[in-house]
Write a protein that holds these residues in place. Structure first.
Motif, PDB file in Angstrom:
ATOM      1  N   GLU A 312       0.851  -1.202   0.000  1.00  0.00           N
ATOM      2  CA  GLU A 312       0.000   0.000   0.000  1.00  0.00           C
ATOM      3  C   GLU A 312       0.878   1.239   0.000  1.00  0.00           C
ATOM      4  O   GLU A 312       1.918   1.256   0.665  1.00  0.00           O
ATOM      5  CB  GLU A 312      -0.830  -0.015   1.285  1.00  0.00           C
ATOM      6  CG  GLU A 312      -2.303   0.278   1.077  1.00  0.00           C
ATOM      7  CD  GLU A 312      -3.039   0.148   2.405  1.00  0.00           C
ATOM      8  OE1 GLU A 312      -4.011  -0.594   2.431  1.00  0.00           O
ATOM      9  OE2 GLU A 312      -2.608   0.777   3.395  1.00  0.00           O
ATOM     10  N   GLY A 313       0.485   2.266  -0.709  1.00  0.00           N
ATOM     11  CA  GLY A 313       1.232   3.534  -0.679  1.00  0.00           C
ATOM     12  C   GLY A 313       2.300   3.591  -1.758  1.00  0.00           C
ATOM     13  O   GLY A 313       2.542   2.620  -2.476  1.00  0.00           O
ATOM     14  N   ASP A 314       2.920   4.771  -1.828  1.00  0.00           N
ATOM     15  CA  ASP A 314       3.921   4.980  -2.865  1.00  0.00           C
ATOM     16  C   ASP A 314       5.219   5.397  -2.174  1.00  0.00           C
ATOM     17  O   ASP A 314       5.405   6.562  -1.872  1.00  0.00           O
ATOM     18  CB  ASP A 314       3.425   6.080  -3.820  1.00  0.00           C
ATOM     19  CG  ASP A 314       4.399   6.280  -4.954  1.00  0.00           C
ATOM     20  OD1 ASP A 314       5.208   5.360  -5.218  1.00  0.00           O
ATOM     21  OD2 ASP A 314       4.388   7.379  -5.544  1.00  0.00           O
ATOM     22  N   PHE A 315       6.081   4.425  -1.918  1.00  0.00           N
ATOM     23  CA  PHE A 315       7.317   4.745  -1.198  1.00  0.00           C
ATOM     24  C   PHE A 315       8.527   4.401  -2.050  1.00  0.00           C
ATOM     25  O   PHE A 315       8.440   3.616  -2.997  1.00  0.00           O
ATOM     26  CB  PHE A 315       7.357   3.993   0.141  1.00  0.00           C
ATOM     27  CG  PHE A 315       7.031   2.530   0.055  1.00  0.00           C
ATOM     28  CD1 PHE A 315       7.989   1.606  -0.323  1.00  0.00           C
ATOM     29  CD2 PHE A 315       5.745   2.074   0.333  1.00  0.00           C
ATOM     30  CE1 PHE A 315       7.688   0.255  -0.412  1.00  0.00           C
ATOM     31  CE2 PHE A 315       5.429   0.719   0.242  1.00  0.00           C
ATOM     32  CZ  PHE A 315       6.401  -0.190  -0.134  1.00  0.00           C
ATOM     33  N   GLY A 316       9.621   5.048  -1.716  1.00  0.00           N
ATOM     34  CA  GLY A 316      10.865   4.811  -2.446  1.00  0.00           C
ATOM     35  C   GLY A 316      11.836   4.002  -1.608  1.00  0.00           C
ATOM     36  O   GLY A 316      11.560   3.689  -0.445  1.00  0.00           O
ATOM     37  N   VAL A 317      12.978   3.697  -2.201  1.00  0.00           N
ATOM     38  CA  VAL A 317      14.025   2.940  -1.494  1.00  0.00           C
ATOM     39  C   VAL A 317      14.466   3.727  -0.246  1.00  0.00           C
ATOM     40  O   VAL A 317      14.707   4.927  -0.320  1.00  0.00           O
ATOM     41  CB  VAL A 317      15.235   2.722  -2.432  1.00  0.00           C
ATOM     42  CG1 VAL A 317      16.394   2.062  -1.692  1.00  0.00           C
ATOM     43  CG2 VAL A 317      14.823   1.891  -3.633  1.00  0.00           C
ATOM     44  N   GLY A 318      14.536   3.050   0.890  1.00  0.00           N
ATOM     45  CA  GLY A 318      14.997   3.688   2.134  1.00  0.00           C
ATOM     46  C   GLY A 318      13.888   4.356   2.924  1.00  0.00           C
ATOM     47  O   GLY A 318      14.129   4.867   4.023  1.00  0.00           O
ATOM     48  N   ASP A 319      12.670   4.387   2.377  1.00  0.00           N
ATOM     49  CA  ASP A 319      11.566   5.031   3.105  1.00  0.00           C
ATOM     50  C   ASP A 319      11.057   4.141   4.238  1.00  0.00           C
ATOM     51  O   ASP A 319      11.096   2.912   4.145  1.00  0.00           O
ATOM     52  CB  ASP A 319      10.395   5.326   2.149  1.00  0.00           C
ATOM     53  CG  ASP A 319      10.609   6.602   1.366  1.00  0.00           C
ATOM     54  OD1 ASP A 319      11.464   7.415   1.785  1.00  0.00           O
ATOM     55  OD2 ASP A 319       9.940   6.789   0.335  1.00  0.00           O
ATOM     56  N   PRO A 320      10.509   4.781   5.288  1.00  0.00           N
ATOM     57  CA  PRO A 320       9.899   3.988   6.356  1.00  0.00           C
ATOM     58  C   PRO A 320       8.530   3.439   5.943  1.00  0.00           C
ATOM     59  O   PRO A 320       7.734   4.162   5.330  1.00  0.00           O
ATOM     60  CB  PRO A 320       9.730   5.005   7.495  1.00  0.00           C
ATOM     61  CG  PRO A 320       9.857   6.345   6.877  1.00  0.00           C
ATOM     62  CD  PRO A 320      10.537   6.217   5.565  1.00  0.00           C
ATOM     63  N   VAL A 321       8.286   2.190   6.262  1.00  0.00           N
ATOM     64  CA  VAL A 321       6.981   1.574   5.967  1.00  0.00           C
ATOM     65  C   VAL A 321       6.490   0.782   7.183  1.00  0.00           C
ATOM     66  O   VAL A 321       7.288   0.332   7.996  1.00  0.00           O
ATOM     67  CB  VAL A 321       7.047   0.616   4.749  1.00  0.00           C
ATOM     68  CG1 VAL A 321       7.274   1.371   3.466  1.00  0.00           C
ATOM     69  CG2 VAL A 321       8.102  -0.460   4.932  1.00  0.00           C
ATOM     70  N   SER A 322       5.173   0.623   7.268  1.00  0.00           N
ATOM     71  CA  SER A 322       4.580  -0.198   8.334  1.00  0.00           C
ATOM     72  C   SER A 322       4.389  -1.618   7.825  1.00  0.00           C
ATOM     73  O   SER A 322       4.106  -1.819   6.641  1.00  0.00           O
ATOM     74  CB  SER A 322       3.189   0.328   8.697  1.00  0.00           C
ATOM     75  OG  SER A 322       3.293   1.588   9.283  1.00  0.00           O
ATOM     76  N   CYS A 323       4.513  -2.595   8.733  1.00  0.00           N
ATOM     77  CA  CYS A 323       4.207  -3.986   8.379  1.00  0.00           C
ATOM     78  C   CYS A 323       2.958  -4.407   9.141  1.00  0.00           C
ATOM     79  O   CYS A 323       2.883  -4.192  10.358  1.00  0.00           O
ATOM     80  CB  CYS A 323       5.358  -4.903   8.790  1.00  0.00           C
ATOM     81  SG  CYS A 323       6.900  -4.492   7.975  1.00  0.00           S
ATOM     82  N   PHE A 324       2.004  -4.971   8.416  1.00  0.00           N
ATOM     83  CA  PHE A 324       0.732  -5.368   9.034  1.00  0.00           C
ATOM     84  C   PHE A 324       0.561  -6.885   8.987  1.00  0.00           C
ATOM     85  O   PHE A 324       0.995  -7.532   8.028  1.00  0.00           O
ATOM     86  CB  PHE A 324      -0.440  -4.730   8.285  1.00  0.00           C
ATOM     87  CG  PHE A 324      -0.437  -3.224   8.345  1.00  0.00           C
ATOM     88  CD1 PHE A 324      -0.953  -2.553   9.444  1.00  0.00           C
ATOM     89  CD2 PHE A 324       0.091  -2.484   7.296  1.00  0.00           C
ATOM     90  CE1 PHE A 324      -0.947  -1.164   9.499  1.00  0.00           C
ATOM     91  CE2 PHE A 324       0.102  -1.089   7.342  1.00  0.00           C
ATOM     92  CZ  PHE A 324      -0.425  -0.430   8.449  1.00  0.00           C
TER      93      PHE A 324
END
Ligand code: GLU
Length: 375
Positions: A312-324
């Motif tokens: 989900e979402g539009d993130f790049g390399v090194g960005d913070p993301v949540s794990c569900f």
């Protein structure tokens, strides 16, 4: 109970003390009696070998009268203008009182954006270290004049909780105008009893917190309990106590039955993991299958593409993301080695298939375990 407190507090040397506006001010004026007492007590405890970082509120509360308001303002620009006036008064008062005891003070103004940004976070950390190494007392507040809701800490309780790992402290002490956390609102009920010790922040304790919001402060008890939860994740205790009581800090540090103590969590996050878990703003989400959730939580493994079900979402390399997990509960946060577009392509694949699928390989993991904080 006493023994647990003693054991929990026995190694404490460096303390973040957060003082709420309700303690510092009295009907729109700085409470001068508090300042002189506070400075004397801190100076005395420093003599005994403790070090402190003070997180101080009170800028808005100390500034609104000068702008002609009869009560604290409601709009953000008005609050910011009040803070600009009040911050100066606040610092002047601290400096005047601490000089009496030969203690030099320094002003540190931060925004949540500063803490999110790893480079500025490290800069703040280095600054605080130099101040502490030189026995200067840091006085921290949010840089109110430049923040709007999206980039606010929310309140100084949260700022203080984030500082625990940033400055690697041993205890968070939140001083408010209540004696601690009660099992119901002490202002409404004569039968409210103080909770002396909290093992783990759960729904029950959070429900108690919905009562007892002070009129001057911004956060109320809920944000203090939330701060205690974050602090416990870093593996250190929090005490919520009444800052209006003379000698309260010394009694807390002597492990006397004062205020409410929150015990540290058993799984201590590293400073970097604590920052990942609570300071960064996730740019997207990865939904994992049960196997991956189990591996992450029970064995502390890295996250492989095989365990990713949805992106989900539009993130790049090194960005913070949540794990569900499959139920949609956030179980971890981390920095991703692949962009959202590429994780979508490799989700469900074995790591050895990454090169074939993407034409390049940035490692076997979507999130390496060093870049992952379990919540
Ligand atoms: N930074 C605000 C002030 O100095 C206080 C925020 C808070 O207490 O949470 O007035």
């Amino acid at each position: 109970m006493q023994e647990i407190r003693r054991k929990t507090l026995s190694h404490v040397k460096l303390v973040v003390v957060k003082i709420g506006s309700a303690v510092l001010t009295e009907s729109g004026q700085l409470n001068l009696t508090f300042f002189s007492r506070f400075a004397a007590e801190i100076a005395e405890l420093r003599e005994q070998g403790y070090s402190f970082i003070i997180v101080t509120s009170g800028a808005v509360a100390a500034g609104f009268e000068a702008l002609g308001f009869s009560a604290p303002p409601l709009t953000i620009p008005e609050k910011q203008a009040c803070a600009a006036i009040g911050q100066l008064r606040l610092m002047r008062q601290y400096e005047t009182e601490f000089i009496e005891h030969g203690v030099a003070v320094a002003q540190v103004l931060l925004t949540a954006d500063d803490i999110r940004n790893r480079r500025r976070y490290l800069n703040a950390r280095n600054t605080l270290k130099v101040l502490l190494d030189n026995e200067i007392l840091p006085l921290v507040n949010e840089n109110d004049t430049v923040v709007v809701r999206e980039i606010k800490f929310g309140d100084n309780d949260n700022l203080a909780a984030l500082l625990t790992s940033l400055a690697e402290v041993d205890l968070l002490l939140l001083l408010t105008d209540l004696d601690g956390v009660y099992d119901c609102n002490p202002r409404d009920s004569g039968t409210a009893s103080l909770i002396s010790l909290v093992g783990e922040v759960d729904d029950e304790i959070t429900a108690f917190a919905c009562v007892g919001k002070s009129e001057t402060g911004t956060g109320g008890m809920l944000s203090k309990i939330e701060a205690a939860r974050k602090t416990a994740a870093y593996g250190i205790p929090t005490v919520i106590a009444n800052g209006r009581r003379p000698g309260v800090m010394a009694r807390v540090l002597a492990a006397e039955d004062e205020g409410t103590i929150f015990l540290p969590g058993s799984n201590r996050l590293s400073c970097r993991q604590h920052w990942l878990a609570f300071a960064v703003e996730p740019k997207g989400g990865l939904y994992l299958d049960r196997g991956a959730v189990k591996a992450l939580l029970e064995r502390g493994t890295s996250l492989l593409p095989k365990g990713v079900v949805r992106v989900e979402g539009d993130f790049g390399v090194g960005d913070p993301v949540s794990c569900f997990d499959p139920e949609g509960v956030e179980i971890a946060r981390g920095l991703t080695a692949y962009s959202a577009a590429d994780v979508k392509k490799i989700a469900g694949l074995h790591s050895r298939e990454i090169v074939k699928c993407l034409g390049y390989d940035a490692g076997a993991d979507v999130i390496h375990r060093d870049n992952l904080a379990r919540l």
